[in-house]
Design a protein around this motif. Sequence first.
Motif: not given
Length: 221
Positions: A186-193
Amino acid sequence: MKPYRALYRLVQPYSAIYGTAFVTVVIATGCYLLLPPQLGKFIAGLQEVAKGGDGSAALRAILIASCLLAVNAIVNLVQAMMITLTSEKIVNNVRARFHSHVLRQPLEESQRRPLGQIASEFSSDLALVQDGISGKVVELSRHALFTAGGFAALFYIDTRMTLFAVAAIGLVVGVVFAFMKAATKAILAVQQQRAKLVGMLVESASNAYVIRAFNRIAFME
């Protein structure tokens, strides 16, 4: 293991400094582990004073405890200064390498991914790297040493109760690791967005004249 190897390559040129910092962590952790017995002796000395004793045992215990706290404060200060300054050098080197790498990329590369998005992802990753090098590695070492010393003392006091505690802690650790595995995605997805958003903002700001010329301000907002 790939991220750990990458971190090790960054730290390797400063292995002497990190080795010295690890020694200070061992000393500070030893001071913490030696403190509770002295506090116990101090309380026992106060009880002797209440019974009419001279209080020398309590005084000796509090002096030793004060020395342990002083040594702990000094070594922690030395360790913090060494690690902080070294991590700043490492991060500055990584920034310089990133800048050189971006300048040497083919020009069509900027068409695939906006530079603002790349810079945002790099800034987020660099903050994690600096936090890991300057804080997390030291904290992990400190907690590991303290836990090992604490368990050694607990095994010495009561082996069966310690085995029960270890089993309970194992269950908690399993739950924490499962949560971390899910949270990391989830953290990686938030970082990419976030990187995509920052990239769009940077590109819009740097091309404001084009947006205004085509009257697309409302669309970009």
